[in-house]
Write a protein that holds these residues in place. Structure first.
Motif, mmCIF file in Angstrom:
data_model
loop_
_atom_site.group_PDB
_atom_site.id
_atom_site.type_symbol
_atom_site.label_atom_id
_atom_site.label_comp_id
_atom_site.label_asym_id
_atom_site.label_seq_id
_atom_site.Cartn_x
_atom_site.Cartn_y
_atom_site.Cartn_z
ATOM 1 N N UNK A 290 0.858 -1.193 0.000
ATOM 2 C CA UNK A 290 0.000 0.000 0.000
ATOM 3 C C UNK A 290 0.893 1.242 0.000
ATOM 4 N N UNK A 291 0.566 2.212 -0.854
ATOM 5 C CA UNK A 291 1.410 3.408 -0.912
ATOM 6 C C UNK A 291 1.119 4.340 0.273
ATOM 7 N N UNK A 292 2.068 5.250 0.520
ATOM 8 C CA UNK A 292 1.966 6.117 1.703
ATOM 9 C C UNK A 292 0.702 6.988 1.674
ATOM 10 N N UNK A 293 0.309 7.448 0.500
ATOM 11 C CA UNK A 293 -0.858 8.341 0.428
ATOM 12 C C UNK A 293 -2.139 7.597 0.806
ATOM 13 N N UNK A 294 -2.259 6.355 0.339
ATOM 14 C CA UNK A 294 -3.442 5.563 0.707
ATOM 15 C C UNK A 294 -3.434 5.299 2.212
ATOM 16 N N UNK A 295 -2.251 4.940 2.737
ATOM 17 C CA UNK A 295 -2.168 4.651 4.179
ATOM 18 C C UNK A 295 -2.497 5.895 5.005
ATOM 19 N N UNK A 296 -2.121 7.057 4.511
ATOM 20 C CA UNK A 296 -2.426 8.297 5.241
ATOM 21 C C UNK A 296 -3.897 8.671 5.095
ATOM 22 N N UNK A 297 -4.477 8.327 3.937
ATOM 23 C CA UNK A 297 -5.853 8.742 3.656
ATOM 24 C C UNK A 297 -6.878 7.916 4.434
ATOM 25 N N UNK A 298 -6.535 6.673 4.749
ATOM 26 C CA UNK A 298 -7.553 5.743 5.252
ATOM 27 C C UNK A 298 -8.016 5.965 6.699
ATOM 28 N N UNK A 299 -7.120 6.200 7.684
ATOM 29 C CA UNK A 299 -7.547 6.076 9.078
ATOM 30 C C UNK A 299 -8.743 6.952 9.495
ATOM 31 N N UNK A 300 -8.690 8.249 9.335
ATOM 32 C CA UNK A 300 -9.771 9.080 9.890
ATOM 33 C C UNK A 300 -11.115 8.782 9.234
ATOM 34 N N UNK A 301 -11.145 8.876 7.905
ATOM 35 C CA UNK A 301 -12.431 8.677 7.231
ATOM 36 C C UNK A 301 -12.837 7.200 7.270
ATOM 37 N N UNK B 71 -9.673 -4.530 9.865
ATOM 38 C CA UNK B 71 -10.690 -4.780 8.832
ATOM 39 C C UNK B 71 -10.514 -3.828 7.651
ATOM 40 N N UNK B 72 -10.231 -2.569 7.956
ATOM 41 C CA UNK B 72 -10.102 -1.583 6.878
ATOM 42 C C UNK B 72 -8.862 -1.836 6.029
ATOM 43 N N UNK B 73 -7.712 -2.025 6.687
ATOM 44 C CA UNK B 73 -6.485 -2.211 5.915
ATOM 45 C C UNK B 73 -6.531 -3.530 5.138
ATOM 46 N N UNK B 74 -7.176 -4.561 5.697
ATOM 47 C CA UNK B 74 -7.313 -5.830 4.966
ATOM 48 C C UNK B 74 -8.168 -5.630 3.717
ATOM 49 N N UNK B 75 -9.238 -4.843 3.839
ATOM 50 C CA UNK B 75 -10.121 -4.616 2.684
ATOM 51 C C UNK B 75 -9.395 -3.829 1.592
ATOM 52 N N UNK B 76 -8.561 -2.887 1.976
ATOM 53 C CA UNK B 76 -7.787 -2.149 0.965
ATOM 54 C C UNK B 76 -6.752 -3.082 0.335
ATOM 55 N N UNK B 77 -6.105 -3.890 1.185
ATOM 56 C CA UNK B 77 -5.050 -4.780 0.673
ATOM 57 C C UNK B 77 -5.611 -5.813 -0.309
ATOM 58 N N UNK B 78 -6.846 -6.303 -0.052
ATOM 59 C CA UNK B 78 -7.381 -7.325 -0.976
ATOM 60 C C UNK B 78 -8.160 -6.698 -2.139
ATOM 61 N N UNK B 79 -8.185 -5.381 -2.189
ATOM 62 C CA UNK B 79 -8.772 -4.693 -3.343
ATOM 63 C C UNK B 79 -10.261 -4.455 -3.241
ATOM 64 N N UNK B 80 -10.901 -4.904 -2.150
ATOM 65 C CA UNK B 80 -12.360 -4.745 -2.061
ATOM 66 C C UNK B 80 -12.766 -3.339 -1.612
ATOM 67 N N UNK B 81 -11.831 -2.569 -1.067
ATOM 68 C CA UNK B 81 -12.122 -1.186 -0.663
ATOM 69 C C UNK B 81 -11.125 -0.260 -1.352
ATOM 70 N N UNK B 82 -11.654 0.665 -2.133
ATOM 71 C CA UNK B 82 -10.797 1.634 -2.847
ATOM 72 C C UNK B 82 -10.806 2.959 -2.095
ATOM 73 N N UNK B 83 -9.617 3.518 -1.949
ATOM 74 C CA UNK B 83 -9.489 4.826 -1.297
ATOM 75 C C UNK B 83 -9.205 5.853 -2.385
ATOM 76 N N UNK B 84 -10.070 6.818 -2.518
ATOM 77 C CA UNK B 84 -9.855 7.858 -3.526
ATOM 78 C C UNK B 84 -9.179 9.065 -2.891
ATOM 79 N N UNK B 85 -7.964 9.352 -3.344
ATOM 80 C CA UNK B 85 -7.327 10.609 -2.956
ATOM 81 C C UNK B 85 -7.684 11.598 -4.057
#
Ligand code: NAP
Length: 211
Positions: free
Chosen positions: A1-12, A168-182
């Protein structure tokens, strides 16, 4: 996971997670209305709710935002004008089981009006301004409704809760089921422009400041 996705995910992401698991537990047969479906929390909510099997109705202000909400999986994408009546039509007069409202002042009355009997309004933000003082009697006449006004800190009470939501959130991003839009990145020196774009509703997804 790239740094921007990792930074974008936690709060929202953690916000979306506690809203659908803890403020109101969404089940697969529920109909959910959420506002600002192309926003940061909105896009994550749509995806997590669809993964659960719920029916998702959302509001947005523009055609471009409508497309983003549809691409995220929303079943119905509405404009704000008359949204409560439209939700009632879409539910054969019943109303939504739950409304997630991060817009606040401009949507609050309609959000209450869009609920089914004993439905729940989760007011989690005030993008359009704070909701004025409120007469609890309205919950009675609206159909024995529930109203809650949560904040993230109360849903990260200990290490177990933090790990549950994050895993749960990071697993969903890692397996591609959750997309984070920056949606946008700004140099830190341009923070004022970022705030202006947020206020003018020009942003979608997550806004990131780069030091
Ligand atoms: N309670 C908590 O724990 C918690 C945690 C995180 C965030 N929040 C709150 O939740 C809300 C959503 O957060 P977010 O990060 O998803 O924000 P966001 O991406 O900026 O989304 C906000 C959206 O609200 C809509 N909006 C409607 N009326 C608006 C107005 N008058 N001014 C500005 N925007 C307006 C806009 O979408 P349209 O143009 O499509 O209407 C806008 O894109 C915010 O109020 C935030 O403070 C609360």
């Amino acid at each position: 996971m790239d740094d921007f996705t990792a930074a974008a995910l936690p709060l929202q992401g953690i916000t979306a997670h506690y809203l659908i698991n803890s403020s109101f537990k969404v089940e697969p047969d529920h109909t959910v209305l959420l506002h600002a479906g192309a926003g940061g929390v909105g896009l994550l909510l749509i995806q997590l709710l669809k993964a659960r099997g719920a029916r998702v109705i959302t509001t947005v202000s523009t055609d471009d935002k409508e497309q983003l909400a549809r691409d995220a999986g929303a079943d119905h994408v509405l404009r704000y004008d008359g949204f409560a009546a439209r939700v009632r039509e879409l539910t054969d007069g019943t109303g939504a089981d739950v409304v997630y409202d991060g817009v606040g002042k401009d949507t609050f009355d309609g959000s209450l009006a869009a609920l089914r009997i004993r439905g729940t309004l989760v007011l989690f933000g005030a993008a359009s301004g704070p909701v004025p003082p409120f007469d609890p009697q309205r919950l009675n006449s609206g159909g024995s409704l529930y109203l809650t006004r949560p904040t993230i800190g109360h849903f990260l009470r200990d290490a177990h809760e933090r790990r549950w939501r994050s895993d749960e959130l990071f697993a969903a991003v890692a397996d591609g089921s959750l997309k984070v839009r920056v949606g946008a990145r700004y140099d830190l020196a341009e923070a004022a422009r970022a705030h202006d774009d947020l206020e003018q509703r020009r942003t979608t997804g997550k806004v990131i400041l780069v030091p």
